[in-house]
Design an enzyme around this catalytic site. Structure first.
Site, PDB file in Angstrom:
ATOM      1  N   GLU A   1       0.825  -1.211   0.000  1.00  0.00           N
ATOM      2  CA  GLU A   1       0.000   0.000   0.000  1.00  0.00           C
ATOM      3  C   GLU A   1       0.862   1.267   0.000  1.00  0.00           C
ATOM      4  OE1 GLU A   1      -2.911  -0.584   3.152  1.00  0.00           O
ATOM      5  OE2 GLU A   1      -4.107  -1.792   1.785  1.00  0.00           O
TER       6      GLU A   1
ATOM      7  N   GLU B   1      -6.474  -8.188  -1.256  1.00  0.00           N
ATOM      8  CA  GLU B   1      -6.877  -8.327   0.149  1.00  0.00           C
ATOM      9  C   GLU B   1      -8.364  -8.034   0.286  1.00  0.00           C
ATOM     10  OE1 GLU B   1      -4.820  -5.869   2.933  1.00  0.00           O
ATOM     11  OE2 GLU B   1      -2.866  -6.229   2.022  1.00  0.00           O
TER      12      GLU B   1
HETATM   13  C1  GLA Z   1      -4.258  -3.177   4.655  1.00  0.00           C
HETATM   14  C2  GLA Z   1      -2.859  -3.777   4.734  1.00  0.00           C
HETATM   15  C3  GLA Z   1      -2.798  -5.074   5.484  1.00  0.00           C
HETATM   16  C4  GLA Z   1      -3.682  -5.055   6.696  1.00  0.00           C
HETATM   17  C5  GLA Z   1      -5.089  -4.664   6.290  1.00  0.00           C
HETATM   18  C6  GLA Z   1      -6.042  -4.669   7.447  1.00  0.00           C
HETATM   19  O1  GLA Z   1      -4.959  -3.504   3.561  1.00  0.00           O
HETATM   20  O2  GLA Z   1      -2.287  -3.968   3.471  1.00  0.00           O
HETATM   21  O3  GLA Z   1      -1.453  -5.289   5.846  1.00  0.00           O
HETATM   22  O4  GLA Z   1      -3.169  -4.150   7.614  1.00  0.00           O
HETATM   23  O5  GLA Z   1      -5.059  -3.374   5.761  1.00  0.00           O
HETATM   24  O6  GLA Z   1      -7.321  -4.261   7.066  1.00  0.00           O
END
Ligand code: GLA
Length: 678
Positions: A149, A309
């Site tokens: 991210e 994710e």
């Molecule tokens: C983000 C991060 C993950 C985790 C999620 C939790 O998407 O990439 O590492 O922390 O949030 O929601």
């Protein structure tokens, strides 16, 4: 279809469990039971992969990758730059970010590094190259996942250290060549802000300069450039010994980083989706939000993307975090696939025991092993995805409509001062996109630099900034038969936030001459009638004059500008352009776009009107797909209501999963998805 499969799995953090071998063994067994065929390893493993500077320990990772491979599970291998180990921040504090207020961060958390820092780059590249050498050709490693991210810390994501300031000045010198050019572009004589030395330029800050939108937008462009450059440098390192494709996980409507810039560096788009399901009983706003983001991700490279994710139950970081109600996990997972994702991946496989994310939903909870509702939900998704492999092979979404969503416009329209300070670009785009969603007409979300070919309808709400070349592109699009819709406060400024003078750049195409914009209080709200019904005109009411030949479809009903147009239509070449002068409500947008769809000859894949809360998308065999694509396309029908829905008048279809014939009427369970084919 990624490597011939729909991927199912998610982030796996075995380094947190290295002293529990029985847990690691159980992981593999339960992954098989849950239909997991792919995990992402190493996202935050730096401290374990390189426990001391220059001392590497990859044995545990190799063991895990091999063990996963024995069970036929593929691996997406991450570079661990998302979080720095303490030895690094202790020895090289300059690798940590400096905030807008000039203070350097303290060690800790994550996403905390300076994107310019040479030492950060040197250390991570050394590690990345070793990962590349050791794992880049491993059979079950399929994709590199750069960092995590990018830009995602809790402030503006940028670093404001001395090195970043220098890099910013260098970037500006390259762009503007001379200070004269820069002063002109930023309207420097205002408040005596003329720069006479490049070193006078400083990044925007709350206790410094923020009053020149030319500067703030250029800073944001530079930040995107710097983050993309950091990503590129990591890509070079992992590609040193490996030909695997590369991704980095993107975020929903993420303002700090222009994904149209970043996409140029990566091979595959992936993103992390966390809609706020069950915020209210009406799930439509969140469903629209998630669909819009999927459509944005798909449109970045005009093709399949990966859902990297998502949460199998509830997140832990909102003020309150509802569990997914029965049906929602399957529905939201298939929603991603319906919009073009070739994966359903989770954060994360197993809940950790401590620290910030111990109560964040995961496939495996702290207690009860596989005997949980979440595990059963996940296993069901795994099974369904596996069964869908053949019928989705080589299929993609090919929308004929697009909504302009552009980062530079976003920054400019929200950074600028007036006519209101509470303009919300995303909210406005979502309102327009929702009209498409409700009608089951798919739309890409595209930036202003993207080609418009292939679309029949393009909508550009709140398109304040016209980047160079944009107006001409729209002209050609409409001339050649396209239908273009735009709104109040569009086409006001150029790339550096300088207002256009004399004519609106699309005056001829739109057939209007803009004069003033009223940003009225609620008490002074206006109204207009459209096709026999009255709608509110609120918050932003442009006063424009129609040119000769422009059709006025609706006018303001009140105040001194009563009689001025609210909705206009202009024919230009083979096409038409529509202008909406005022902000209204969803009822208006729904009715207005229904007309637009009809005019553009667009109808949804079932050719019917959809009940509230139900939407559809279509995946069709991709032209030029290398391999054996599915023969037919499929239509995803999704019911986001907490009650059953009935669709009628849809002719004869077949349920793509169980072969059942659907004749004219389709009955849907609450929170469910059906997949139809011909
Ligand atoms: C983000 C991060 C993950 C985790 C999620 C939790 O998407 O990439 O590492 O922390 O949030 O929601």
């Amino acid at each position: 279809m990624f490597k011939g499969k729909l991927l199912h799995g998610g982030d796996y953090n075995p380094e947190q469990w290295l002293d529990c071998p029985e847990i690691l063994e159980e992981d593999i067994r339960l992954m098989e039971e849950a239909g997991v065929n792919c995990v992402t390893l190493g996202v935050f493993s730096w401290a374990v992969l390189e426990p001391e500077e220059g001392v590497y320990d990859f044995n545990w990772l190799e063991e895990r990758i091999d063990r996963l491979g024995e069970s036929g599970i593929q691996v997406i291998l991450a570079t661990p730059s998302g979080a720095m180990p303490h030895w690094l921040t202790q020895k090289y504090p300059e690798a940590m970010q400096v905030q807008e207020n000039g203070k350097r961060n303290l060690p800790g958390k994550r996403h905390n590094f300076c994107y310019t820092s040479p030492v950060m780059r040197e250390k991570i590249h050394a590690l990345d190259e070793r990962l590349s050498e050791q794992f880049g050709k491993k059979e079950n490693v399929i994709l590199w996942h750069i960092s995590n991210e990018l830009g995602g810390n809790f402030s503006d994501g940028a670093c404001h250290c001395k090195l970043c300031q220098e890099a910013f000045r260098g970037w500006l010198k390259k762009k503007y060549k001379t200070l004269d050019n820069l002063n002109r572009a930023w309207w420097g004589r205002f408040w005596s802000h003329v720069y006479t030395d490049w070193n006078q330029v400083h990044s925007p800050a709350p206790h410094g300069e923020w009053s020149m939108t030319g500067l703030t937008v250029d800073w944001r462009r530079f930040v995107s450039e710097q983050m993309s450059d950091f990503c590129r440098s990591e890509i070079q390192a992992v590609k040193k010994y490996s030909d695997l494709p590369v991704t980095t996980n993107l975020m929903a409507f993420f303002k700090n980083l222009d994904y149209n810039r970043l996409k140029q560096e990566i091979d595959i788009i992936s993103w992390d989706s966390y809609p706020f399901w069950h915020k209210s009983k009406d799930e439509v706003p969140e469903a629209v939000w998630a669909s819009a983001n999927h459509s944005l991700m798909r449109a970045l490279k005009k093709g399949p993307f990966l859902l990297m994710e998502s949460v199998p139950s509830a997140v832990n970081w909102r003020e309150y975090n509802p569990l997914k109600r029965p049906g929602m996990h399957m529905l939201s997972s298939l929603q991603a696939v319906a919009h073009g994702s070739d994966s359903v991946q989770y954060f994360q496989w197993r809940k950790g025991r401590g620290a910030y994310e111990k109560f964040h939903g995961a496939v495996l909870d702290h207690l009860n092993g596989k005997n949980t509702r979440t595990f059963r939900d996940v296993a069901e998704v795994g099974e369904r995805l596996y069964a869908l492999t053949e019928c989705l092979k080589g299929t993609v979404n090919v929308p004929k409509a697009a909504v302009i969503f552009d980062w530079e416009n976003w920054w400019a329209v929200e950074d600028t001062t007036g006519p209101r300070l509470d303009l919300d670009y995303v909210e406005c785009v979502l309102a327009h996109y929702r009209a498409f969603w409700e009608a089951g007409i798919e739309a890409d979300l595209i930036g202003m630099d993207e080609p418009l070919d292939g679309y029949r309808l393009v909508s550009a709400p709140l398109n304040y900034m016209y980047k160079s070349g944009y107006a001409n592109k729209v002209k050609r699009f409409v001339e050649n038969g396209g239908l273009y819709v735009t709104t109040y406060f569009s086409g006001a400024v150029d790339d550096t936030d300088l207002c256009f003078t004399e004519n609106h750049p699309l005056e001829d195409v739109l057939g209007i001459v803009p004069e003033e914009i009223d940003a009225p209080s609620e008490e002074f709200a206006n109204s207009f009638s459209y096709q026999g019904r009255e709608y509110p005109a609120v918050r932003m009411c442009a006063v424009v004059h129609p040119k000769e030949g422009t059709g006025v479809l609706s006018v303001y009903e009140k105040d001194f500008y009563a009689g001025a147009p609210v909705v206009t239509r202009n024919s230009y070449g083979e096409g038409q352009a529509f202008f909406i002068a005022a902000q209204s409500d969803m009822d208006f947008l729904r009715v207005f776009y229904r007309d637009m769809f009809q005019k553009a000859g667009l109808q949804n894949a079932l050719g019917i009107e959809l009940p509230y809360g139900v939407t559809i998308t279509e995946r069709v065999p991709q032209k030029g797909y290398k391999g054996q694509a599915a023969e037919e396309g499929v239509v995803f029908v999704m019911n986001f209501r907490h009650e059953p829905a009935e669709l009628s008048g849809l002719g004869e279809w077949k349920d793509a999963e169980n072969g059942e014939i659907v004749s004219s009427v389709l009955r849907m369970e609450k929170l469910s998805c059906r997949i139809l084919t011909k």
